[in-house]
Scaffold this motif. Structure first.
Motif, PDB file in Angstrom:
ATOM      1  N   PRO A 147       0.851  -1.199   0.000  1.00 56.62           N
ATOM      2  CA  PRO A 147       0.000   0.000   0.000  1.00 56.62           C
ATOM      3  C   PRO A 147       0.889   1.252   0.000  1.00 56.62           C
ATOM      4  N   HIS A 148       0.469   2.247  -0.734  1.00 57.32           N
ATOM      5  CA  HIS A 148       1.219   3.488  -0.791  1.00 57.32           C
ATOM      6  C   HIS A 148       0.933   4.299   0.469  1.00 57.32           C
ATOM      7  N   PRO A 149       1.963   4.902   1.049  1.00 58.56           N
ATOM      8  CA  PRO A 149       1.715   5.719   2.234  1.00 58.56           C
ATOM      9  C   PRO A 149       0.887   6.949   1.844  1.00 58.56           C
ATOM     10  N   THR A 150      -0.047   7.271   2.677  1.00 54.11           N
ATOM     11  CA  THR A 150      -0.874   8.438   2.413  1.00 54.11           C
ATOM     12  C   THR A 150      -0.231   9.657   3.039  1.00 54.11           C
ATOM     13  N   THR A 151      -0.270  10.744   2.328  1.00 54.94           N
ATOM     14  CA  THR A 151       0.280  11.998   2.860  1.00 54.94           C
ATOM     15  C   THR A 151      -0.860  12.902   3.265  1.00 54.94           C
ATOM     16  N   THR A 152      -0.699  13.523   4.381  1.00 50.30           N
ATOM     17  CA  THR A 152      -1.762  14.431   4.846  1.00 50.30           C
ATOM     18  C   THR A 152      -1.241  15.806   5.036  1.00 50.30           C
TER      19      THR A 152
END
Length: 74
Positions: A69-74
Motif C-alpha cells: 500500500p502506498h503511504p498516504t500523505t496528509t
C-alpha cells in the motif's frame, strides 16, 4: 536421438551468475533449485540454470508479488 538444433541457442548460467543477476545469495538459488521453483540441470557436482528459466521465474514472481500500500500523505 537428441535434436541438437534445440541446444544451439541455449544459454546456461552458473549458480553464482544467477545469484548475481537476481541479487540474492547462492544459497537462495540452490534452495529454489532444490524446491523445484527454478529449473536447473546438474553437470557432475554443479548446476547450470537455463537463462530462459531465470527470466520465466522472475516474470512469474513479478505477477504473484503482493503490491504494497502506498503511504498516504496528509
Amino acid at each position: 536421438m537428441v535434436d541438437l538444433k534445440s541446444f544451439e541457442d541455449a544459454h546456461y548460467l552458473t549458480v553464482t551468475e544467477v545469484a548475481l543477476a537476481m541479487r540474492v545469495s547462492k544459497m537462495t538459488v540452490y534452495r529454489l533449485v532444490h524446491e523445484g521453483e527454478l529449473v536447473a540441470v546438474r553437470f557432475g557436482r554443479s548446476y547450470r540454470v537455463p537463462a530462459q528459466a531465470v527470466q520465466e521465474y522472475l516474470i512469474a514472481e513479478r505477477h504473484t508479488a503482493v503490491p504494497r500500500p502506498h503511504p498516504t500523505t496528509t
